[in-house]
Design a protein around this motif. Sequence first.
Motif, PDB file in Angstrom:
ATOM      1  N   GLY A  44       0.812  -1.211   0.000  1.00 54.30           N
ATOM      2  CA  GLY A  44       0.000   0.000   0.000  1.00 54.30           C
ATOM      3  C   GLY A  44       0.848   1.263   0.000  1.00 54.30           C
ATOM      4  N   LEU A  45       0.185   2.369   0.264  1.00 54.52           N
ATOM      5  CA  LEU A  45       0.798   3.694   0.185  1.00 54.52           C
ATOM      6  C   LEU A  45       1.247   4.173   1.564  1.00 54.52           C
ATOM      7  CD1 LEU A  45      -1.996   5.087  -2.127  1.00 54.52           C
ATOM      8  CD2 LEU A  45       0.350   4.629  -2.839  1.00 54.52           C
TER       9      LEU A  45
ATOM     10  N   VAL B   3      -5.559   3.821  12.431  1.00 49.36           N
ATOM     11  CA  VAL B   3      -5.397   2.694  11.512  1.00 49.36           C
ATOM     12  C   VAL B   3      -6.683   2.549  10.698  1.00 49.36           C
ATOM     13  CG1 VAL B   3      -5.024   0.214  11.314  1.00 49.36           C
ATOM     14  CG2 VAL B   3      -3.782   1.531  13.040  1.00 49.36           C
ATOM     15  N   LEU B   4      -6.534   2.437   9.389  1.00 52.24           N
ATOM     16  CA  LEU B   4      -7.672   2.236   8.491  1.00 52.24           C
ATOM     17  C   LEU B   4      -7.675   0.794   8.007  1.00 52.24           C
ATOM     18  CD1 LEU B   4      -7.473   5.487   6.306  1.00 52.24           C
ATOM     19  CD2 LEU B   4      -8.853   5.077   8.356  1.00 52.24           C
ATOM     20  N   THR B   5      -8.818   0.138   8.158  1.00 56.71           N
ATOM     21  CA  THR B   5      -8.958  -1.245   7.715  1.00 56.71           C
ATOM     22  C   THR B   5      -9.988  -1.308   6.602  1.00 56.71           C
ATOM     23  OG1 THR B   5      -8.409  -2.060   9.924  1.00 56.71           O
ATOM     24  CG2 THR B   5      -9.487  -3.597   8.413  1.00 56.71           C
ATOM     25  N   GLN B   6      -9.571  -1.743   5.435  1.00 53.59           N
ATOM     26  CA  GLN B   6     -10.466  -1.821   4.283  1.00 53.59           C
ATOM     27  C   GLN B   6     -10.963  -3.261   4.105  1.00 53.59           C
ATOM     28  OE1 GLN B   6      -7.725   1.055   1.605  1.00 53.59           O
ATOM     29  NE2 GLN B   6      -9.652   0.447   0.628  1.00 53.59           N
ATOM     30  N   SER B   7     -12.229  -3.359   3.713  1.00 56.12           N
ATOM     31  CA  SER B   7     -12.801  -4.674   3.434  1.00 56.12           C
ATOM     32  C   SER B   7     -13.788  -4.566   2.284  1.00 56.12           C
ATOM     33  CB  SER B   7     -13.500  -5.231   4.690  1.00 56.12           C
ATOM     34  OG  SER B   7     -14.560  -4.390   5.103  1.00 56.12           O
ATOM     35  N   PRO B   8     -13.950  -5.663   1.513  1.00 54.97           N
ATOM     36  CA  PRO B   8     -13.127  -6.868   1.608  1.00 54.97           C
ATOM     37  C   PRO B   8     -11.747  -6.628   0.999  1.00 54.97           C
ATOM     38  CG  PRO B   8     -14.572  -7.018  -0.278  1.00 54.97           C
ATOM     39  CD  PRO B   8     -14.916  -5.713   0.417  1.00 54.97           C
ATOM     40  N   GLY B   9     -10.874  -7.602   1.088  1.00 54.39           N
ATOM     41  CA  GLY B   9      -9.573  -7.472   0.460  1.00 54.39           C
ATOM     42  C   GLY B   9      -9.690  -7.504  -1.057  1.00 54.39           C
ATOM     43  N   GLU B  82     -13.285  -0.016 -17.045  1.00 55.13           N
ATOM     44  CA  GLU B  82     -12.126   0.736 -16.574  1.00 55.13           C
ATOM     45  C   GLU B  82     -12.105   0.913 -15.052  1.00 55.13           C
ATOM     46  OE1 GLU B  82     -14.477   1.800 -18.634  1.00 55.13           O
ATOM     47  OE2 GLU B  82     -15.060   3.906 -18.225  1.00 55.13           O
ATOM     48  N   ASP B  83     -13.131   0.453 -14.355  1.00 58.03           N
ATOM     49  CA  ASP B  83     -13.190   0.626 -12.897  1.00 58.03           C
ATOM     50  C   ASP B  83     -12.504  -0.505 -12.135  1.00 58.03           C
ATOM     51  OD1 ASP B  83     -16.628   1.855 -13.082  1.00 58.03           O
ATOM     52  OD2 ASP B  83     -14.707   2.892 -13.411  1.00 58.03           O
ATOM     53  N   PHE B  84     -12.100  -1.549 -12.843  1.00 56.39           N
ATOM     54  CA  PHE B  84     -11.453  -2.668 -12.155  1.00 56.39           C
ATOM     55  C   PHE B  84     -10.026  -2.247 -11.819  1.00 56.39           C
ATOM     56  CE2 PHE B  84     -14.779  -5.722 -12.226  1.00 56.39           C
ATOM     57  CZ  PHE B  84     -15.594  -5.300 -13.281  1.00 56.39           C
ATOM     58  N   ALA B  85      -9.764  -2.160 -10.514  1.00 56.86           N
ATOM     59  CA  ALA B  85      -8.537  -1.533 -10.020  1.00 56.86           C
ATOM     60  C   ALA B  85      -8.443  -1.783  -8.519  1.00 56.86           C
ATOM     61  CB  ALA B  85      -8.586  -0.026 -10.304  1.00 56.86           C
ATOM     62  N   VAL B  86      -7.421  -1.195  -7.901  1.00 55.84           N
ATOM     63  CA  VAL B  86      -7.295  -1.224  -6.448  1.00 55.84           C
ATOM     64  C   VAL B  86      -7.726   0.143  -5.905  1.00 55.84           C
ATOM     65  CG1 VAL B  86      -5.737  -1.506  -4.483  1.00 55.84           C
ATOM     66  CG2 VAL B  86      -5.418  -2.896  -6.551  1.00 55.84           C
ATOM     67  N   TYR B  87      -8.466   0.129  -4.813  1.00 60.16           N
ATOM     68  CA  TYR B  87      -8.980   1.351  -4.209  1.00 60.16           C
ATOM     69  C   TYR B  87      -8.424   1.484  -2.797  1.00 60.16           C
ATOM     70  CZ  TYR B  87     -12.078   1.571  -8.174  1.00 60.16           C
ATOM     71  OH  TYR B  87     -12.566   1.652  -9.459  1.00 60.16           O
ATOM     72  N   TYR B  88      -7.929   2.686  -2.497  1.00 63.65           N
ATOM     73  CA  TYR B  88      -7.374   2.977  -1.180  1.00 63.65           C
ATOM     74  C   TYR B  88      -8.166   4.106  -0.517  1.00 63.65           C
ATOM     75  CZ  TYR B  88      -3.127   0.484  -2.655  1.00 63.65           C
ATOM     76  OH  TYR B  88      -2.233  -0.463  -3.096  1.00 63.65           O
ATOM     77  N   CYS B  89      -8.388   3.971   0.784  1.00 65.54           N
ATOM     78  CA  CYS B  89      -8.888   5.102   1.547  1.00 65.54           C
ATOM     79  C   CYS B  89      -7.704   5.746   2.276  1.00 65.54           C
ATOM     80  CB  CYS B  89      -9.995   4.694   2.518  1.00 65.54           C
ATOM     81  SG  CYS B  89      -9.557   3.433   3.733  1.00 65.54           S
ATOM     82  N   GLN B  90      -7.853   7.015   2.590  1.00 64.10           N
ATOM     83  CA  GLN B  90      -6.828   7.768   3.308  1.00 64.10           C
ATOM     84  C   GLN B  90      -7.521   8.730   4.261  1.00 64.10           C
ATOM     85  OE1 GLN B  90      -4.843  10.957   1.224  1.00 64.10           O
ATOM     86  NE2 GLN B  90      -3.926  11.616   3.149  1.00 64.10           N
ATOM     87  N   GLN B  91      -7.084   8.779   5.506  1.00 59.71           N
ATOM     88  CA  GLN B  91      -7.611   9.791   6.419  1.00 59.71           C
ATOM     89  C   GLN B  91      -6.565  10.894   6.553  1.00 59.71           C
ATOM     90  OE1 GLN B  91      -6.730  10.827   9.670  1.00 59.71           O
ATOM     91  NE2 GLN B  91      -4.977   9.451   9.927  1.00 59.71           N
ATOM     92  N   THR B  97      -2.878   8.607   7.201  1.00 65.16           N
ATOM     93  CA  THR B  97      -2.659   7.181   7.004  1.00 65.16           C
ATOM     94  C   THR B  97      -3.542   6.670   5.874  1.00 65.16           C
ATOM     95  OG1 THR B  97      -4.255   6.765   8.782  1.00 65.16           O
ATOM     96  CG2 THR B  97      -1.909   6.623   9.342  1.00 65.16           C
ATOM     97  N   PHE B  98      -3.092   5.584   5.260  1.00 61.46           N
ATOM     98  CA  PHE B  98      -3.806   4.936   4.176  1.00 61.46           C
ATOM     99  C   PHE B  98      -4.292   3.567   4.636  1.00 61.46           C
ATOM    100  CE2 PHE B  98      -2.838   7.647   0.534  1.00 61.46           C
ATOM    101  CZ  PHE B  98      -1.708   8.333   0.940  1.00 61.46           C
ATOM    102  N   GLY B  99      -5.398   3.122   4.040  1.00 64.79           N
ATOM    103  CA  GLY B  99      -5.807   1.739   4.202  1.00 64.79           C
ATOM    104  C   GLY B  99      -4.938   0.836   3.346  1.00 64.79           C
ATOM    105  N   GLN B 100      -5.140  -0.465   3.498  1.00 68.67           N
ATOM    106  CA  GLN B 100      -4.289  -1.425   2.788  1.00 68.67           C
ATOM    107  C   GLN B 100      -4.794  -1.735   1.380  1.00 68.67           C
ATOM    108  OE1 GLN B 100      -6.731  -2.257   4.726  1.00 68.67           O
ATOM    109  NE2 GLN B 100      -7.476  -4.332   4.308  1.00 68.67           N
ATOM    110  N   GLY B 101      -5.981  -1.235   1.054  1.00 71.83           N
ATOM    111  CA  GLY B 101      -6.494  -1.384  -0.305  1.00 71.83           C
ATOM    112  C   GLY B 101      -7.526  -2.491  -0.470  1.00 71.83           C
ATOM    113  N   THR B 102      -8.437  -2.281  -1.406  1.00 72.46           N
ATOM    114  CA  THR B 102      -9.396  -3.297  -1.850  1.00 72.46           C
ATOM    115  C   THR B 102      -9.241  -3.433  -3.356  1.00 72.46           C
ATOM    116  OG1 THR B 102     -11.071  -2.997  -0.127  1.00 72.46           O
ATOM    117  CG2 THR B 102     -11.829  -3.815  -2.254  1.00 72.46           C
TER     118      THR B 102
END
Lengths: 122, 107
Positions: A44-45, B3-9, B82-91, B97-102
Motif C-alpha cells: 500500500g501507500l 489505523v484504516l482497515t479496508q474490506s473486503p480485500g 475501466e473501474d477494475f482496479a485497487v482502491y485505497y482510503c486515506q484519512q 494514514t492509508f488503508g491497505q487497499g481493496t
Amino acid sequence: EVQLVESGGGLVQPGGSLRLSCAASGFTVSSNYMSWVRQAPGKGLEWVSVIYSGGSTYYADSVKGRFTLSRDNSKNTLFLQMNSLRAEDTALYYCARHLMISSSWFFLFDYWGQGTLVTVSS
Amino acid sequence: EIVLTQSPGTLSLSPGERATLSCRASQSVGSSSLAWYQQKPGQAPRLLIYGASSRATGIPDRFSGSGSGTDFTLTISRLEPEDFAVYYCQQYGSSRTFGQGTKVEIK
C-alpha cells in the motif's frame, strides 16, 4: 497542464544515498504544498515527507533524520535526499501535490507523478 | 495513529454490477477527513473522493462516498470495464494514514 516527473531512483546498497528529483510543470511548486509518498512492491501507500509553501518540512517517523526534502524555486523542482538507506526503503517513490480548496490546504493529493523506483539491496 | 482497515480485500464482480467498499477507522476521523483513490496497474493513484463524499474534479457520478466517524463507504453504482482496479482510503484529519487497499476484479 499539471505534470510531475520524478527521477533519480536506482539500485543502492544498504547504508547508501540517493537524491530523487520531481520536476513540476503547469503550476508553481513554491506556492503549493508538496509531498513524497512511497509504495513498496505489491504493498500500500505510505506518506514520507511534506514541504509547505512557506518552506517548512515534516517527515514520517520511519525516515526522520535520514531523508531531507528541499526545493529549487528557480527550477520548479523538488528534491528528496535519502541517506542511510535500508532495505525497507525499497519502494516506488511518488511526488504529489496537495489539494487546495478555497485557499485551504488539505493533506491529500490531487496530482501525482508516475514515480521513480528505489531498490536498496546488496 | 489512526489505523484504516479496508474490506473486503478483494471484490469479484461483473461489469454493470454495484460495488460497495468499506473503510473502517480505529478512531473517529475528524471533519470527515476521508479520501478515496483508485490505482490501476503501473499507474499512480487517482483522487476520487475527498471529505468523505465530495467527488474530485472529473470523477464520474457513478462514484459516491458516504460515512462519518469511523465507518466510510465507497460505492460504484455500475461497474465499467475501466473501474477494475485497487482502491485505497486515506484519512487526513489526524496525521495521515492509508488503508491497505481493496482490489476490485472481474468475476
